[in-house]
Design a protein around this motif. Sequence first.
Motif, short mmCIF file in Angstrom:
data_model
loop_
_atom_site.label_atom_id
_atom_site.label_comp_id
_atom_site.label_asym_id
_atom_site.label_seq_id
_atom_site.Cartn_x
_atom_site.Cartn_y
_atom_site.Cartn_z
N PHE A 93 -1.14 -9.56 -9.17
CA PHE A 93 -1.31 -8.14 -9.50
C PHE A 93 -1.18 -7.87 -10.99
O PHE A 93 -0.91 -6.74 -11.39
N PHE B 292 -5.85 -1.99 -7.88
CA PHE B 292 -4.90 -2.36 -6.82
C PHE B 292 -5.63 -2.88 -5.59
O PHE B 292 -5.25 -3.91 -5.02
N PHE C 260 -3.67 -5.30 -12.29
CA PHE C 260 -3.30 -3.95 -11.84
C PHE C 260 -2.11 -3.41 -12.62
O PHE C 260 -2.10 -2.26 -13.07
N GLN D 198 0.83 -1.21 0.00
CA GLN D 198 0.00 0.00 0.00
C GLN D 198 0.86 1.26 0.00
O GLN D 198 0.57 2.23 -0.71
N TRP E 208 7.02 0.40 -9.87
CA TRP E 208 6.37 -0.71 -9.16
C TRP E 208 7.30 -1.92 -9.10
O TRP E 208 7.47 -2.52 -8.03
N GLN F 106 -6.97 2.84 -11.51
CA GLN F 106 -5.81 2.07 -11.08
C GLN F 106 -5.90 1.73 -9.59
O GLN F 106 -5.54 0.62 -9.18
N LYS F 107 -6.38 2.68 -8.80
CA LYS F 107 -6.52 2.43 -7.36
C LYS F 107 -7.52 1.31 -7.10
O LYS F 107 -7.30 0.44 -6.22
N ALA G 20 2.23 1.63 -3.51
CA ALA G 20 1.22 2.12 -4.45
C ALA G 20 0.93 3.60 -4.25
O ALA G 20 0.62 4.32 -5.21
#
Length: 523
Positions: free
Chosen positions: A446, A378, A449, A362, A461, A374-375, A365
Amino acid sequence: MSQTRRPRSTFPLRKIGVAVAIVAVLAAGGYFWHKRGQADAAGGYRTETVQRGDIRVAISSTGTLSAITTVTVGSQISGQVTDVLVDFNSPVKKGDVLARIDPSTYQAQLEQGNAQIASARASLAQAQATLKNAELDYRRKADLGQQKLVAQGDVDQARAAFQQAQAQVNSAQAQIRQQTASLKNTEVNIDRAVIRSPVDGVVLTRSIEPGQTVAASFSAPELFTIAEDLSKMKIELAVDESDIGQVKVGQAVSFTADAFPDRQFKGTVEQVRLAATTTNNVVTYPVVVTVDNTDGTLLPGLTVNAEIEVSKREGVLKVGNAALRFKPADGSALADMKPEGAAQGGQNGGAGRGPGMGEDLQNLAATLGLSAEQKAAFDGALQEMQQRQAERAAQAQQSAQGQQQGGSRLFGGGPGMRMGGGQGRGDAGMMAQMRSRMRDRFNQQFSAFVATLDDAQRAKWNAGLDAQLNAKRVVAYKLANGRPQAVMVKVGVSDGSSTEVSGRDIKEGDLIISGERAATESK
């Protein structure tokens, strides 16, 4: 009649002394009971307190200050030095005269060359006159030969004389060019008799005196050393091979010099050179540090003690290194403790990376500047990951209970049994395999994401994920309400005495066990 004086009573002084003694005894007793109370609260353990503060990691090295560019001025000709116009520390500009060498020999050669050119030009004029005469004679005889008035042999002889005269003219012209080139070489040597500064700077060394003879044979003798600009200087540090991987261009450097013990100077890493040096089986790499010396305080040649700041963490949780080195003795109550989620980590190959990993992701991100879409992607992936972790934790707990019951029936063992032998040799390879499996699992969980990220976000990332997976995590033992508890903490940078720690089960003010008190200590 005489009167006898009575001595003053010392009773008030005695009262003050007794009061002071009582206060001292009470203070000592209070301190003793306070320390004893702390020991009792610690349950017989030595502890380190988790504090919030700064950690600065630096690499120490020594080096020598020097000018960024140093020019050695020599002489290309031989002769006697007639004048030296600068001294040590003299500021000079490009083109300034530093010294002069007696040019008498070359001036004589110049006059001789001029005379030889004049002679060659006279020879050319004579050859040109001979050529003109030979040309007229050849044309006259050629005309008569066509009329059969002279023999063909006379015509041929006149042609040969004409060609010889032409060759003489060419030879005289070549002679003039040769003498002119020799004259130019002499003029260059006369110009070299004046030693000039090639750059703006300061004279560091001067190795000649007036009247001294300079002999320039196969190599140019060194007459002056000029530092181009002392407002910018450099330090060449020798950094050990074990530390060179942490040194990067642009890192801050602080250093001191014995000549100025009360001052600390600053610099910046400019270059990490690849040319390693081996001395007594110790490998070092040169690191060049640039220094601002606008005030002119620093001098070339000073030995400095430098520290390269490779990392600085501000406002982080830290604990004494003794707490992270503590390992409980086999068979003790602490040895059988496992942090929350350790069983799950063992099953999924995460080596205990499950606790706190969601919080780390978190935080990662939050640095990407995600859009609402995108949030949402995730959050969905993170929730699915945490749900799977909870399921694996439950399965691992059931499996552990079954193994405990079976072990007690068949082998007389229990949860405290330890598998021994051969762990140290394969730890590195095993951890690498675990990290690889964890990376594949995160990439799979992920993937939706990551597909929404642009190139810059994806690179950040991936770098952050690798940093999380490669982060070192250890089991520490903290006191919670006077009772020990095993917790998993992530270890960060260390300055040699304290280490950065983080994790969901650790906070500022926690007491981390660093050792067990002996019986005499507890009493």
